[in-house]
Design a protein around this motif. Sequence first.
Motif, PDB file in Angstrom:
ATOM      1  N   GLU A   1      -5.685  -2.505   7.369  1.00 39.64           N
ATOM      2  CA  GLU A   1      -5.822  -1.080   7.675  1.00 39.64           C
ATOM      3  C   GLU A   1      -4.996  -0.718   8.908  1.00 39.64           C
ATOM      4  N   GLU A   8      -8.472  -9.675   4.727  1.00 38.19           N
ATOM      5  CA  GLU A   8      -8.176  -9.170   6.069  1.00 38.19           C
ATOM      6  C   GLU A   8      -8.190  -7.645   6.110  1.00 38.19           C
ATOM      7  N   VAL A   9      -9.285  -7.041   5.643  1.00 37.44           N
ATOM      8  CA  VAL A   9      -9.324  -5.584   5.487  1.00 37.44           C
ATOM      9  C   VAL A   9      -9.041  -4.847   6.795  1.00 37.44           C
ATOM     10  N   SER A  25       0.828  -1.184   0.000  1.00 38.63           N
ATOM     11  CA  SER A  25       0.000   0.000   0.000  1.00 38.63           C
ATOM     12  C   SER A  25       0.866   1.239   0.000  1.00 38.63           C
ATOM     13  N   GLN A  30      -8.697  -8.875  -0.359  1.00 38.33           N
ATOM     14  CA  GLN A  30      -9.680  -8.262   0.542  1.00 38.33           C
ATOM     15  C   GLN A  30     -10.172  -9.210   1.631  1.00 38.33           C
ATOM     16  N   GLY A  58      -4.398 -11.091   1.371  1.00 38.40           N
ATOM     17  CA  GLY A  58      -4.908 -10.133   0.403  1.00 38.40           C
ATOM     18  C   GLY A  58      -6.207 -10.585  -0.216  1.00 38.40           C
ATOM     19  N   LYS A  95     -15.805  -8.326  -4.029  1.00 34.55           N
ATOM     20  CA  LYS A  95     -14.730  -9.045  -3.344  1.00 34.55           C
ATOM     21  C   LYS A  95     -14.667 -10.482  -3.863  1.00 34.55           C
ATOM     22  N   THR A 112      -2.945 -11.958  -3.600  1.00 37.14           N
ATOM     23  CA  THR A 112      -3.104 -10.973  -4.659  1.00 37.14           C
ATOM     24  C   THR A 112      -2.057 -11.161  -5.744  1.00 37.14           C
ATOM     25  N   PRO A 136     -11.314 -15.340  -1.496  1.00 31.96           N
ATOM     26  CA  PRO A 136      -9.889 -15.185  -1.214  1.00 31.96           C
ATOM     27  C   PRO A 136      -9.180 -16.462  -0.773  1.00 31.96           C
ATOM     28  N   GLU A 144       1.074  -9.021  -0.178  1.00 35.09           N
ATOM     29  CA  GLU A 144      -0.105  -9.877  -0.230  1.00 35.09           C
ATOM     30  C   GLU A 144       0.146 -11.057  -1.175  1.00 35.09           C
ATOM     31  N   HIS A 169     -12.610 -12.794   7.917  1.00 33.59           N
ATOM     32  CA  HIS A 169     -13.203 -11.747   7.082  1.00 33.59           C
ATOM     33  C   HIS A 169     -13.617 -10.539   7.921  1.00 33.59           C
ATOM     34  N   TRP A 226      -9.945 -14.781 -10.772  1.00 33.76           N
ATOM     35  CA  TRP A 226     -10.726 -14.673  -9.545  1.00 33.76           C
ATOM     36  C   TRP A 226     -12.017 -15.476  -9.681  1.00 33.76           C
TER      37      TRP A 226
END
Length: 356
Positions: A114, A109-110, A25, A107, A105, A151, A131, A154, A128, A83, A139
């Motif tokens: 963060e 472990e948002v 990020s 999405q 990744g 999403k 990802t 994952p 990640e 999640h 996907w």
Amino acid sequence: MKPFVVLPLLSLLLLGCNPTQTATSPSSAPASSSAQSSQSSDRQSQDKPIVITTVAPLTNIVSNIAGDRADVRGIVPEGTNSHTFEPRPSDGELIKQADLVIANGLQLEVPTLELAEAAKPKETKIYEVGTNTIAQDQWIFDASFPKAGGKPNPHLWVNPKYAAAYAQQAAEQLTALDPAGADYYAANLKSYLQRLDQLDQVTRKVVASIPPENRKLLTYHDSWAYWAREYGVYIIGAIQPSDFNEPSAQDVAKLIDQIRATQVPAIFGSEVFPSKVEEQIAREANVKTDNTSDDDLPGEGSANAMENTNPEHTYIGMMVENLRILAKNLGGDPSLVDSLETANIVGPTATAKAKP
């Protein structure tokens, strides 16, 4: 089933090079010089680099490569809904000391990522593996992860081929962090990839032992999509809606009709998401029910290979137990997994060690 191609893994000869995709990020605003100095001092006081991971299978995979050269610490407790998991303040304090953060990744472990972005030292990388394992056109969207929600599913690591990609990327990131350990990480990676290859071969034998008409999965949580695509198993659907709540009475009725129409012999729940609705569906549809796992390692133990004393409490041990459960309930041969070694390749239960 549509065929797909796993993206080629980077050769160890390219260790340290920039990946074609990046999950890092953007850096946050610089900390004050005194804060940076304090964080740097804390990290330098450690004998080993600190590597933060998230879910238990990822922690176990990374720690098998890191061995005793890095301190690998998983944040998401086993048996927890990754999640929606909200990290604790103590996790933020740990991340402040991190030299590297490795997450799944896609999405998954948002909230955790963060926190990591906010708490990590400026120079610490967030990488990640999920990802960077598959391209967006590979996907999978499904009942628990509808395309409208944006999403993707994952749960790549349930597919041993993708777990091998995770291990390779872990070796690359660890070598970039600790170049002096390159040979050690490469040796561990070689041993671990051999184990994962054996798991892949046995998985194919187990699936082949299941009658073709029974190679169908109805699960509570949609975590088997990438595994099913790899091994030719049809996913009927999932009981759990995308909001992670229990299904409505109308949804339950539709699922029961679907089970009867497809004649699936069993449905598979999750220890992370215990559900009375699942048992109701099994009773009314007159099918068996059992639990599989995608992120809860079997038995008691530590996901960190260097701390674990249970040879079955590993990523491979989890997949072996899953294969045994699937074969038993779908008419296959559970004994085929008996030849697999579940222990870590490093740590107290190691059966294959690389020299430091």
